[in-house]
Design a protein around this motif. Structure first.
Motif, PDB file in Angstrom:
ATOM      1  N   MET A 204      37.065  43.601  42.332  1.00 35.58           N
ATOM      2  CA  MET A 204      38.123  44.510  42.736  1.00 35.58           C
ATOM      3  C   MET A 204      38.144  44.777  44.239  1.00 35.58           C
ATOM      4  O   MET A 204      39.168  45.170  44.785  1.00 35.58           O
ATOM      5  N   ARG A 205      37.030  44.586  44.918  1.00 34.08           N
ATOM      6  CA  ARG A 205      37.042  44.769  46.374  1.00 34.08           C
ATOM      7  C   ARG A 205      38.032  43.799  47.013  1.00 34.08           C
ATOM      8  O   ARG A 205      38.775  44.165  47.926  1.00 34.08           O
ATOM      9  N   PHE A 206      38.038  42.565  46.536  1.00 34.77           N
ATOM     10  CA  PHE A 206      38.962  41.560  47.056  1.00 34.77           C
ATOM     11  C   PHE A 206      40.402  41.977  46.765  1.00 34.77           C
ATOM     12  O   PHE A 206      41.260  41.959  47.658  1.00 34.77           O
ATOM     13  N   HIS A 207      40.691  42.368  45.527  1.00 33.88           N
ATOM     14  CA  HIS A 207      42.070  42.688  45.141  1.00 33.88           C
ATOM     15  C   HIS A 207      42.567  43.959  45.815  1.00 33.88           C
ATOM     16  O   HIS A 207      43.774  44.113  46.022  1.00 33.88           O
ATOM     17  N   ASN A 208      41.670  44.863  46.149  1.00 35.79           N
ATOM     18  CA  ASN A 208      42.090  46.068  46.863  1.00 35.79           C
ATOM     19  C   ASN A 208      42.514  45.768  48.294  1.00 35.79           C
ATOM     20  O   ASN A 208      43.259  46.533  48.911  1.00 35.79           O
ATOM     21  N   GLN A 209      42.038  44.651  48.831  1.00 40.86           N
ATOM     22  CA  GLN A 209      42.358  44.281  50.211  1.00 40.86           C
ATOM     23  C   GLN A 209      43.602  43.406  50.307  1.00 40.86           C
ATOM     24  O   GLN A 209      44.154  43.228  51.394  1.00 40.86           O
ATOM     25  N   LYS A 210      44.047  42.831  49.199  1.00 37.13           N
ATOM     26  CA  LYS A 210      45.182  41.897  49.195  1.00 37.13           C
ATOM     27  C   LYS A 210      46.344  42.488  48.401  1.00 37.13           C
ATOM     28  O   LYS A 210      46.165  42.915  47.268  1.00 37.13           O
ATOM     29  N   THR A 211      47.529  42.491  48.998  1.00 37.86           N
ATOM     30  CA  THR A 211      48.706  42.936  48.267  1.00 37.86           C
ATOM     31  C   THR A 211      49.191  41.807  47.350  1.00 37.86           C
ATOM     32  O   THR A 211      48.923  40.617  47.610  1.00 37.86           O
ATOM     33  N   PRO A 212      49.909  42.147  46.266  1.00 37.71           N
ATOM     34  CA  PRO A 212      50.468  41.088  45.406  1.00 37.71           C
ATOM     35  C   PRO A 212      51.354  40.116  46.179  1.00 37.71           C
ATOM     36  O   PRO A 212      51.345  38.904  45.920  1.00 37.71           O
TER      37      PRO A 212
END
Length: 581
Positions: free
Chosen positions: A109-117
């Motif tokens: 989730m750290r990665f996904h929190n840094q990248k927008t869809p």
């Protein structure tokens, strides 16, 4: 060639192996088209010379017919090459897209929190699209271009070496210039892709929050951000394009010089009677044709710069490793699962801790009520239990097994969570309730929805469980979405379940009706109930009060409620006063 470049090329070629048969056919067709390109000017040369020599009409008609057949075959091959090239591109790039998406879904989730869809769409699709030309046409076009160059130069050296020397010099200088500047636009193209990803991320973010944007008068601000992002994309795109076309501009200048010299030499030789009119045409035509493979190579150099920037960004994603590493364990004890947190600490970043030395124990079948102010760490506990993040220190055990030793699939089979936000997918109601699991029967679905109060809603739908739902969740009210989430989790028959604010969107009457059904469904599992409404916690066994990431209180609910000096008792009194008010 450096080791990194060798690895990059090897990485790309693994996606071409499954389509190597199609690539071979593509190359054969391209070489056949190249042979026809070389043949056509020679047919015209023969036609001109025959006509100039007052040849017979039947011979001229035969040459004209031969030319038409060659031109038609060449056109058919060109269409076939284009079709097969696109087929190869889609087959190979779709495999890469699938690998990128699957890898992203496995990152923490750290990665996904840094990248927008929006940025992820550009990474998974936009960057790969830039590599599609490499997968389809780069190799065959480069080989075909060099074969055409070799054919033209070889024939010219046999026919007229001075003209051939001029052509060879033009070819050598052009290719050398393109090789020298082949990486000139790579970094700029990479910056262009990043600017586009930022723009798509901005658009996606603002559209998803359209209610807040409109209701709070944020449209002018959003448009300002949009125009700034568009300007940044324009500037970076213009710079990348200007750097990519340097090879093409260089070849245009060189080609102009080469054509001038060849025509001057050809006209001189014709005036001296050294060549025929047909041969002069052949010189001119082959010089024109010589520019085609040079220009094709230049175009491929531009495309390769795009592909290389996409390759860098794709490899950057694929090289990322999730902090959450799967174990190998696949089994947990039957029945309800016990839970132990042993001195667990956690922070979303290194500078600040969210949880400090959390330790507690739940026996199989017990229910824990988790309360505390916003930001106290309640949701973080559930995220660690589901291994959406790794704990910084300490151990979490489910059924006596360290969750780090389990495969994630084995953990998710037995542990479920009801979140406040419900995501609907494009599909039928049945697919959304079961998350596309065909093993769950309609009887189980209807039994669970009946207990949770969704049956009447389903009966009103035009096709029942087969009703198609749009993605996003707009077809559900807030309360229906909450019941939907409960149904989705309880259909998996979890042995440990986390209910994150299970009644936050329900009115008091619906909550009271629902509580009995939830109690019945919780009979066979251990439960953690995160709640602001203390009425939701009337039937839990234990209470944990969190404050600033630490356990303030932990114990039996009844004992804490009856002791007026406890934090939980104070919360109960405050809650009753608010209800009376």
């Amino acid at each position: 060639m450096s080791q990194s470049k060798q690895l990059s090329i090897f990485w790309l070629f693994r996606y071409l192996r499954p389509v190597k048969g199609r690539l071979a056919v593509l190359l054969v067709m391209l070489l056949s088209a190249t042979a026809l390109q070389l043949l056509q000017p020679r047919i015209i040369k023969q036609f001109i010379d025959t006509a100039a020599a007052q040849g017979v009409v039947s011979g001229l008609l035969a040459l004209a017919g031969l030319y038409l057949v060659a031109a038609a075959c060449n056109q058919l091959l060109t269409v076939a090459v284009s079709y097969l090239g696109n087929d190869v591109a889609w087959r190979s790039t779709n495999r890469l897209r699938a690998d990128l998406l699957q890898h992203c879904l496995r990152l923490d989730m750290r990665f996904h929190n840094q990248k927008t869809p929006g940025e992820m769409i550009e990474r998974v699709d936009g960057d790969v699209t830039n590599m599609s030309n490499f997968f389809s046409m780069f190799i065959v076009q480069i080989i075909g271009s060099f074969v055409l160059l070799a054919g033209i130069l070889g024939y010219m050296f046999v026919s007229n070496w001075p003209i051939a020397v001029v052509m060879l010099l033009f070819t050598g200088i052009s290719i050398s210039a393109m090789v020298y500047v082949r990486d000139l636009g790579v970094n700029a193209t990479q910056a262009e892709r990043q600017a586009k990803a930022a723009l798509l991320g901005l658009i996606e973010e603002r559209i998803s929050g359209i209610e807040d944007v409109q209701s709070n008068g944020g449209v002018p601000y959003v448009m300002n951000r949009f125009h700034r992002s568009m300007r940044n994309l324009f500037l970076t795109g213009r710079k990348a394009w200007m750097l990519r076309v340097v090879p093409w501009n260089a070849t245009v200048v060189l080609f102009t010089a080469a054509v001038t010299v060849v025509l001057m030499l050809g006209v001189y030789m014709y005036m001296k009677g050294q060549v025929t009119l047909g041969t002069l045409f052949l010189f001119y035509q082959y010089t024109q044709m010589l520019n085609d493979p040079i220009e094709q190579i230049g175009n491929q150099v531009q495309e390769f710069q795009k592909a290389k920037s996409g390759m860098r960004r794709s490899r950057e994603i694929l090289s990322m490793q999730s902090e959450v590493m799967e174990g190998t364990g696949d089994t947990l004890p039957d029945g309800a699962l016990g839970l132990q947190f042993e001195q667990v600490s956690f922070g979303y970043n290194k500078d600040s801790r969210v949880l400090h030395d959390i330790s507690f124990n739940l026996k199989p079948g017990e229910r824990l009520g988790l309360v505390g102010r916003t930001g106290s760490g309640k949701t973080s506990i559930s995220r660690l239990l589901l291994r959406l993040y790794n704990a910084d220190s300490g151990v979490i055990r489910v059924g006596g097994v360290d969750i780090r030793t389990l495969r994630l699939e084995a953990l998710y089979r037995r542990v479920g969570m009801v979140t406040q936000d419900v995501q609907l997918f494009d599909g039928t109601l049945r697919d959304n309730l079961t998350l596309f699991d065909p093993r769950i029967s309609d009887q189980d679905i209807l039994a669970t929805t009946g207990k949770l109060g969704l049956q009447s809603w389903i009966d009103e739908l035009p096709e029942g469980l087969n009703t198609h739902l749009a993605s996003g969740g707009s077809s559900l009210s807030a309360g229906e979405a909450q019941l939907f989430a409960l149904t989705r989790v309880f259909l998996t028959k979890p042995s440990l379940v986390i209910l994150d604010e299970p009644s936050s969107r329900l009115d008091a009457a619906t909550e009271a009706t629902l509580q009995g059904a939830v109690d019945q469904l919780l009979e066979q599992c251990t439960a953690i109930v995160i709640a602001h409404r203390l009425s939701t916690l009337e039937k839990v066994d234990k209470i944990m009060v969190l404050g600033q990431g630490r356990i303030v209180e932990f114990g039996d609910r009844e004992a804490l409620a009856q002791n007026p000096s406890t934090h939980f008792a104070q919360l109960l009194r405050t809650d009753r006063q608010e209800e009376l008010a």
